[in-house]
Design a protein around this motif. Structure first.
Motif, mmCIF file in Angstrom:
data_model
loop_
_atom_site.group_PDB
_atom_site.id
_atom_site.type_symbol
_atom_site.label_atom_id
_atom_site.label_comp_id
_atom_site.label_asym_id
_atom_site.label_seq_id
_atom_site.Cartn_x
_atom_site.Cartn_y
_atom_site.Cartn_z
ATOM 1 N N HIS A 18 45.068 38.909 34.442
ATOM 2 C CA HIS A 18 43.837 38.449 33.602
ATOM 3 C C HIS A 18 44.015 36.838 34.131
ATOM 4 O O HIS A 18 42.936 36.255 34.195
ATOM 5 C CB HIS A 18 44.011 38.647 32.271
ATOM 6 N N ARG A 19 45.398 36.337 33.973
ATOM 7 C CA ARG A 19 45.095 34.778 33.927
ATOM 8 C C ARG A 19 45.064 34.173 35.345
ATOM 9 O O ARG A 19 44.985 33.041 35.633
ATOM 10 C CB ARG A 19 46.571 34.435 33.440
ATOM 11 N N MET A 20 45.162 35.129 36.402
ATOM 12 C CA MET A 20 45.302 34.652 37.729
ATOM 13 C C MET A 20 43.668 33.912 37.990
ATOM 14 O O MET A 20 42.741 34.184 37.315
ATOM 15 C CB MET A 20 45.097 35.756 38.705
ATOM 16 N N ASP A 21 43.827 33.116 38.988
ATOM 17 C CA ASP A 21 42.430 32.314 39.401
ATOM 18 C C ASP A 21 41.391 33.515 39.890
ATOM 19 O O ASP A 21 41.803 34.219 40.873
ATOM 20 C CB ASP A 21 42.829 31.281 40.300
ATOM 21 N N PRO A 22 40.482 33.496 39.603
ATOM 22 C CA PRO A 22 39.456 34.552 40.006
ATOM 23 C C PRO A 22 39.363 34.450 41.864
ATOM 24 O O PRO A 22 39.060 35.747 42.224
ATOM 25 C CB PRO A 22 38.182 34.430 39.612
ATOM 26 N N ARG A 23 39.436 33.378 42.042
ATOM 27 C CA ARG A 23 39.337 33.194 43.786
ATOM 28 C C ARG A 23 40.685 34.031 44.268
ATOM 29 O O ARG A 23 40.300 34.561 45.358
ATOM 30 C CB ARG A 23 39.237 31.783 43.955
ATOM 31 N N ALA A 24 41.650 33.636 43.832
ATOM 32 C CA ALA A 24 42.874 34.184 44.269
ATOM 33 C C ALA A 24 42.489 35.736 44.126
ATOM 34 O O ALA A 24 42.972 36.481 45.015
ATOM 35 C CB ALA A 24 44.125 33.893 43.675
ATOM 36 N N LYS A 25 42.212 36.177 43.019
ATOM 37 C CA LYS A 25 41.971 37.700 43.014
ATOM 38 C C LYS A 25 40.950 38.353 43.864
ATOM 39 O O LYS A 25 41.310 39.355 44.320
ATOM 40 C CB LYS A 25 41.412 37.795 41.533
ATOM 41 N N ILE A 26 39.994 37.522 44.194
ATOM 42 C CA ILE A 26 39.009 37.995 45.031
ATOM 43 C C ILE A 26 39.608 38.488 46.411
ATOM 44 O O ILE A 26 39.751 39.306 47.303
ATOM 45 C CB ILE A 26 37.646 37.500 45.178
ATOM 46 N N ASP A 135 33.286 34.449 35.497
ATOM 47 C CA ASP A 135 34.229 33.993 36.519
ATOM 48 C C ASP A 135 34.328 34.626 37.849
ATOM 49 O O ASP A 135 34.581 33.908 38.883
ATOM 50 C CB ASP A 135 35.741 34.612 36.085
ATOM 51 N N LEU A 136 33.735 35.902 37.888
ATOM 52 C CA LEU A 136 33.814 36.416 39.328
ATOM 53 C C LEU A 136 32.743 35.908 40.016
ATOM 54 O O LEU A 136 32.864 35.430 41.495
ATOM 55 C CB LEU A 136 33.565 37.832 38.967
ATOM 56 N N THR A 137 31.368 35.565 39.523
ATOM 57 C CA THR A 137 30.427 35.064 40.348
ATOM 58 C C THR A 137 30.772 33.606 40.626
ATOM 59 O O THR A 137 30.567 33.251 41.768
ATOM 60 C CB THR A 137 28.838 34.964 39.500
ATOM 61 N N ASP A 138 31.410 32.813 39.855
ATOM 62 C CA ASP A 138 31.834 31.507 39.829
ATOM 63 C C ASP A 138 32.671 31.198 41.146
ATOM 64 O O ASP A 138 32.496 30.555 41.858
ATOM 65 C CB ASP A 138 32.632 30.913 38.843
ATOM 66 N N ALA A 139 33.723 32.391 41.000
ATOM 67 C CA ALA A 139 34.542 32.382 42.321
ATOM 68 C C ALA A 139 33.884 32.762 43.458
ATOM 69 O O ALA A 139 34.339 32.071 44.785
ATOM 70 C CB ALA A 139 35.787 33.260 41.974
ATOM 71 N N ILE A 140 33.219 33.539 43.605
ATOM 72 C CA ILE A 140 32.141 33.925 44.753
ATOM 73 C C ILE A 140 31.657 32.723 45.257
ATOM 74 O O ILE A 140 31.729 32.430 46.641
ATOM 75 C CB ILE A 140 31.177 35.163 44.576
ATOM 76 N N GLU A 156 22.238 29.719 44.435
ATOM 77 C CA GLU A 156 20.995 30.290 44.117
ATOM 78 C C GLU A 156 21.272 31.901 44.026
ATOM 79 O O GLU A 156 20.943 32.531 43.163
ATOM 80 C CB GLU A 156 19.947 30.020 45.007
ATOM 81 N N LEU A 157 22.345 32.341 45.143
ATOM 82 C CA LEU A 157 22.631 33.720 45.216
ATOM 83 C C LEU A 157 23.666 34.051 43.935
ATOM 84 O O LEU A 157 23.506 34.906 43.507
ATOM 85 C CB LEU A 157 23.336 34.000 46.746
ATOM 86 N N ALA A 158 24.424 32.801 43.791
ATOM 87 C CA ALA A 158 25.522 33.355 42.615
ATOM 88 C C ALA A 158 24.890 33.312 41.456
ATOM 89 O O ALA A 158 25.225 34.345 40.583
ATOM 90 C CB ALA A 158 26.675 32.241 42.734
ATOM 91 N N MET A 159 23.878 32.677 41.220
ATOM 92 C CA MET A 159 23.141 32.381 39.994
ATOM 93 C C MET A 159 22.418 33.625 39.593
ATOM 94 O O MET A 159 22.609 34.132 38.685
ATOM 95 C CB MET A 159 22.074 31.076 39.957
ATOM 96 N N HIS A 241 41.473 26.413 38.676
ATOM 97 C CA HIS A 241 42.728 25.993 39.240
ATOM 98 C C HIS A 241 43.818 27.001 39.736
ATOM 99 O O HIS A 241 43.690 28.043 39.125
ATOM 100 C CB HIS A 241 43.480 25.105 38.195
ATOM 101 N N LEU A 242 44.462 26.865 40.906
ATOM 102 C CA LEU A 242 45.402 27.580 41.160
ATOM 103 C C LEU A 242 46.639 27.486 40.486
ATOM 104 O O LEU A 242 46.781 26.107 40.076
ATOM 105 C CB LEU A 242 45.697 27.488 42.732
ATOM 106 N N SER A 243 47.290 28.531 39.988
ATOM 107 C CA SER A 243 48.581 28.138 39.109
ATOM 108 C C SER A 243 49.730 28.755 39.793
ATOM 109 O O SER A 243 49.667 29.702 40.836
ATOM 110 C CB SER A 243 48.349 28.428 37.673
ATOM 111 N N ALA A 244 50.735 28.935 39.014
ATOM 112 C CA ALA A 244 51.981 29.562 39.456
ATOM 113 C C ALA A 244 51.635 31.010 39.294
ATOM 114 O O ALA A 244 52.290 31.522 40.665
ATOM 115 C CB ALA A 244 53.166 29.154 38.401
ATOM 116 N N VAL A 245 51.126 31.485 38.679
ATOM 117 C CA VAL A 245 50.909 32.922 38.669
ATOM 118 C C VAL A 245 50.153 33.305 39.919
ATOM 119 O O VAL A 245 50.469 34.301 40.635
ATOM 120 C CB VAL A 245 49.858 33.544 37.736
ATOM 121 N N ASP A 246 49.360 32.597 40.479
ATOM 122 C CA ASP A 246 48.483 32.738 41.636
ATOM 123 C C ASP A 246 49.328 32.701 42.868
ATOM 124 O O ASP A 246 49.401 33.469 43.712
ATOM 125 C CB ASP A 246 47.459 31.878 41.867
ATOM 126 N N PHE A 247 50.343 31.661 42.921
ATOM 127 C CA PHE A 247 51.143 31.611 44.134
ATOM 128 C C PHE A 247 52.392 32.912 44.157
ATOM 129 O O PHE A 247 52.292 33.441 45.053
ATOM 130 C CB PHE A 247 52.037 30.244 43.980
#
Lengths: 267, 285
Positions: A18-26, A135-140, A156-159, A241-247
């Motif tokens: 849950h705590r991961m950066d959504p970008r990293a998750k995608i 979070d998901l659309t933000d990351a996309i 616009e697409l993300a919105m 932000h990317l954090s330690a969890v993401d790495f």
């Protein structure tokens, strides 16, 4: 029945996933899907399955919830399984009856495909279960932002996506209400032929469309009143932000990915 | 005989999930034929959930609902018949209109009942008159009408089924004062004309006080009381402690009592207040 839809159903939690950066998750989910598809043999796939299992355990998503998202896919899994079972003619036949025959290769392919689809569904559901739609659309949006250079309206697409996701629960609630109202007038949606049941949907769909358009108009107006003008110069309240969890997650995925490739080469 | 009766009715939303909520808690009540009942309670008190049990839209988590002595949910196939007997008009009913003409929309309920064309026609004309819709409006699309007219069409759609009990959830919400007045007067006239049972859920104490014979008060899912209008408003201070308002005139009289001018009757409508004051002053009306 209508409450069983799980699109964008976020299950709040505090696990590392849950705590991961959504970008990293995608990105890692994409890598995971590639991992599933590059594995040629059952051993490689088992590594993928192990990855799925470990991530699932870390995320602490209830097993029941996961079954719920697998349920609608079950017919597809069974269908592909049966197709593979009966239509693969190569390999040693186990038995033969007229045009039907089941071979060892058929059985292994059927199992292989089933495991692959199940892992695929679990992995991608994990993404939506552990990440809020916003979070998901933000990351996309952030991931696609390089495309702005070639004039793709990424913001616009993300919105649009955010708005669509935001309104799913509202529309479900609205549908429930309209259904109750028409049932109170004796509408019968559960019995009768397919044609009759399709017709019974009209009293629900028409009001639903009307209210969706009304809502869209109201929302557009409200956004304009607050001077919304698209993505240019817009700042965000929540920075990613990317954090330690993401790495750690990147390394974790890389290890499994390497395992799949090694197994592919070796076997 | 009681037309609606519940026994220890309990309804729990999302049973077994973290979002579990007791919306209706152990409610037992009886509503007699021909009564006009006002249902009050603040947001989330379980009013709307409660009334959806009366026509079998919601299934009680425990307890029973009897309509006309028949226990609901004993035979699921009977539920549709029950819905024709207990007409339910939801909040903002105009959002459920879907047909090309008002006529066809009002006909939806009666058609589902399996009535003949001529019978349906009679009922539509009758209810249209009752709710105050001019006959030329019947051939118009419901989407061309004004808010108040749309609401009349929607209410007529339920009335045309000639239910024994008519339940309305906030029938006057979102209308201007004149529209509210018209809708509520229309409902009172309907009640007098058809002698059927009518239940009105409302936030407005004024409206409820003026029209209801008895008042049902819900508080946090539980039945707080179901009693004659005057007796309920006699407990004005308790209602206010629950976060409910009482009619303005009742508040005026409560203040008067504090100031030492007490009247022996409970006052909750303006005409009655006028009469009481005149009596006190020794003048006739």
């Amino acid at each position: 029945m209508i409450k069983d839809i799980t699109i964008g159903q976020y299950f709040p939690g505090k696990s590392p996933v849950h705590r991961m950066d959504p970008r990293a998750k995608i990105l890692l989910t994409a890598a995971f899907i590639v991992m599933l598809f590059v594995s040629h043999n059952i051993w490689g796939l088992l590594v993928g399955a192990a990855f799925t299992l470990v991530t699932f355990l870390i995320s602490r998503i209830p097993l029941k919830l996961m079954f719920k998202s697998l349920k609608p896919i079950l017919p597809i899994i069974i269908f592909t399984g049966l197709l593979n079972l009966f239509f693969i003619k190569t390999g040693e036949p186990y038995f033969k009856w007229k045009i039907f025959q089941v071979t060892d290769e058929g059985v292994s392919t059927a199992v292989f495909m089933a495991v692959r689809i199940i892992c695929l569904i679990i992995g991608s559901s994990l993404l939506t279960y552990t990440t809020s739609p916003i979070d998901l659309t933000d990351a996309i949006e952030r991931l696609l932002s390089p495309l702005k250079k070639i004039k793709v309206p990424v913001h616009e697409l993300a919105m649009m996506m955010t708005i669509a996701l935001r309104f799913i629960p509202t529309l479900i609630e609205e549908t429930d209400k309209i259904m109750s109202a028409q049932k109170a007038r004796g509408a019968d949606m559960e019995t009768g032929s397919l044609m009759k049941r399709a017709k019974a949907l009209i009293p629900i769909l028409v009001p639903l469309f009307v209210s969706s358009f009304r809502r869209a108009e109201e929302l557009a107006l409200a956004m304009e009143c607050r001077c919304y003008h698209g993505g240019e110069g817009r700042t965000r309240m929540k920075q990613l932000h990317l954090s330690a969890v993401d790495f750690f997650a990147f390394i974790f995925t890389a290890v499994f990915f390497a395992g799949v490739i090694v197994l592919n080469i070796l076997l | 005989m009681a037309v609606i009766k519940t026994e220890n009715l309990t309804y729990i939303y999302g049973e077994g999930t973290p979002f579990e909520k007791r919306a209706v808690d152990n409610v037992s009540l009886e509503i007699n034929e021909g009564e006009m009942i006002g249902v009050i309670g603040h947001t989330g008190s379980g009013k709307s959930t409660l009334i959806q049990h009366f026509n079998g839209l919601l299934k009680p988590s425990s307890g029973n609902v009897y309509i006309d002595g028949e226990r609901l949910w004993e035979d699921k196939a009977r539920l549709r018949q029950i819905r024709f007997k207990v007409g339910l008009v939801f909040q903002y009913p105009e959002y459920q209109l879907f047909e090309e003409t008002c006529y066809k929309d009002i006909a939806f309920g009666p058609k589902n009942m399996g009535l003949t064309e001529s019978e349906i026609d009679i009922r539509i004309k009758e209810t249209a008159e009752m709710v105050g819709l001019k006959s030329e409006l019947l051939e118009k699309s419901p989407f061309e009408l004004s808010g108040g007219q749309k609401r009349r069409v929607a209410i007529a759609g339920v009335m045309a089924m000639r239910p024994k009990v008519l339940i309305l959830d906030e029938p006057a919400s979102g209308l201007d004062p004149k529209g509210r007045e018209q809708i509520l007067t229309m409902l009172k006239d309907y009640h007098t004309a058809t002698k059927s049972t009518v239940m009105i859920v409302s936030h407005s104490m004024e409206d409820v006080a003026r029209y209801a014979d008895r008042i049902l008060v819900m508080n946090r899912g539980a039945l707080y009381c179901l009693d004659d209008t005057e007796k309920v408003f006699a407990k004005a201070d308790e209602l206010m402690a629950m976060g409910l308002s009482v009619p303005q005139i009742t508040r005026v009289f409560a203040r008067l009592k504090e100031m030492g001018v007490s009247f022996n009757k409970d006052v909750y409508t303006t005409p009655y207040a006028v009469k009481t004051i005149l009596e006190r002053l020794g003048k006739s009306v």
